[in-house]
Structure formats: C-alpha cells, structure tokens
Motif scaffolding. Sequence first.
Motif, mmCIF file in Angstrom:
data_model
loop_
_atom_site.group_PDB
_atom_site.id
_atom_site.type_symbol
_atom_site.label_atom_id
_atom_site.label_comp_id
_atom_site.label_asym_id
_atom_site.label_seq_id
_atom_site.Cartn_x
_atom_site.Cartn_y
_atom_site.Cartn_z
ATOM 1 N N UNK A 1 18.797 6.512 -9.077
ATOM 2 C CA UNK A 1 18.050 5.972 -10.216
ATOM 3 C C UNK A 1 17.246 4.748 -9.787
ATOM 4 N N UNK A 2 17.841 3.884 -8.960
ATOM 5 C CA UNK A 2 17.136 2.691 -8.499
ATOM 6 C C UNK A 2 15.937 3.069 -7.633
ATOM 7 N N UNK A 3 16.097 4.056 -6.760
ATOM 8 C CA UNK A 3 14.984 4.491 -5.919
ATOM 9 C C UNK A 3 13.861 5.102 -6.762
ATOM 10 N N UNK A 4 14.240 5.855 -7.772
ATOM 11 C CA UNK A 4 13.231 6.446 -8.659
ATOM 12 C C UNK A 4 12.450 5.369 -9.400
ATOM 13 N N UNK A 5 13.106 4.241 -9.624
ATOM 14 C CA UNK A 5 12.445 3.147 -10.334
ATOM 15 C C UNK A 5 11.703 2.202 -9.398
ATOM 16 N N UNK A 6 11.690 2.536 -8.072
ATOM 17 C CA UNK A 6 10.864 1.780 -7.143
ATOM 18 C C UNK A 6 11.587 0.848 -6.199
ATOM 19 N N UNK B 1 13.323 -0.521 -2.952
ATOM 20 C CA UNK B 1 13.197 -0.115 -1.559
ATOM 21 C C UNK B 1 14.548 0.352 -1.032
ATOM 22 N N UNK B 2 14.507 1.143 0.042
ATOM 23 C CA UNK B 2 15.754 1.616 0.627
ATOM 24 C C UNK B 2 16.569 0.458 1.202
ATOM 25 N N UNK B 3 15.870 -0.550 1.758
ATOM 26 C CA UNK B 3 16.575 -1.718 2.303
ATOM 27 C C UNK B 3 17.333 -2.432 1.194
ATOM 28 N N UNK B 4 16.657 -2.685 0.075
ATOM 29 C CA UNK B 4 17.293 -3.376 -1.048
ATOM 30 C C UNK B 4 18.405 -2.529 -1.651
ATOM 31 N N UNK B 5 18.173 -1.213 -1.731
ATOM 32 C CA UNK B 5 19.183 -0.331 -2.314
ATOM 33 C C UNK B 5 20.462 -0.351 -1.483
#
Length: 230
Positions: A212-217, A219-223
């Motif tokens: 859900x977080x990736x879909x909302x923009x 970054x992979x680093x932050x995720x």
Amino acid sequence: MSDWTTDTELFALMRTELFSAVIGDVMDRMGLRHQFLPPYLAVLDRRMIIAGRAMTVLEADVFDEATDGARTPLMAKPFGLMFEALDSLGPDDVYICTGASPDYALWGGLMSTRALHLKAAGAVLDGYVRDSNEILELGLPVAARGCYAQDQAPRGKVLDYNVPLAIGRVRVEPGDIVFGDCDGVLCVPRDREREVVAAALDKVRGESAVRKALQEGMSTVEAFETFGIM
C-alpha cells in the motif's frame, strides 16, 4: 493468542493467507535453510495449493509385478504396501512419496478418488503422475515431476510408509507440514510449525502495508527502513 486451535483451522488459514515464498523466507531467517523440495516438483495446476501433514511413503524399483519364492514377502505382492499406505490417509494428510527411479507414474486417478474420499489434502510425488486430466477434474491438489503414463505395477513397490524420507536436501518426517503452490513445495518441521506459521502470517500482513505504501509513492529505501520488509 494463536490464529488457530485445530489442524483444520491451521490449514485453512495457510491456504487462504500464505504462499510458499513467505514461508520459505521466514524459515531462512530461523536457520531452516533447506526446506524447499527440488524445483522440478510442481503442482499440476497453478491454482492448486497443498497444505497438510506428511503421510510419508517409501517406494523402490523392482523388475516384476510379483516374484514368487523371494526372501521378502513383499516381492510377491503387486504394488507392495501401496494400497495399505493409501488407505492409511486421514483428513488433512498429504501422500508424499520418494525412492523410485523417475521411470514410471507413482500416482493416478483412482488413487486420487480414494484420497478425496478420505479427505486427504493432496499428494506430492518425487516422480510422475498419470490420468492427469482425471486428477484435474477431481480437483485434488497434486505436485509431481510431471505427467508420464507408464505404469508402476511391474516397476515399483511401496516398501513402507509413515517413515522418515529425504527428498533432495530435505528430511521429511511423518506429521511435518507440507505446503505447495505454483512457486514450489516445502516442508515445515512439526516442532517449529507454530513459530514458522505465526512469523509467516506477520510477514504477509506486513507486506500488505508495504504494498500500500509503495502504491502511494513511498520509495523502496524508505519502505524497507520503515517496515523492514521487501
């Protein structure tokens, strides 16, 4: 509190929420790094999911359907102990068989019919299956090397069942969890199953938050820094 109290609840939960990759990932982190069966084993239909307890079956090559006068009585018995092994299946059991050369089928349509009547969870064959269209129509989840119609009757016998097996680098004990889907088949040791399944459920539910977080923009680093999952 556990998400399940019975095997029926456990395997329903696994079929609904889990998949082989996430179970394998959490076992890697627990030091259980050789739990996937060889990659040549695949479900007959990509939608099939196998989840149940191992009912182990040891097969061996022979050169006649029945041999009189042999020192071992099983040599005079067509299929050896295959019928007894099949009839021993209970609810949520997985018939898992190895030991034979990959020269003939270890499973077929009539065996699937009997297994379904006994409410078994499926079959995993370190070899081939036949009557594959019939198996697909019946809907029993089955994983194997592939499909090959050559009969086992004059070529193989079941020597024993509910005994420890080794398939590839994996030791399978009777009662271990066997899980299979379109990405592979693995074994969860019975004495570690509760922590493995609980960790896999946590991971898969966490992955939903990451997705859900990736879909909302995000970054992979932050995720990865936020959730510790990727």
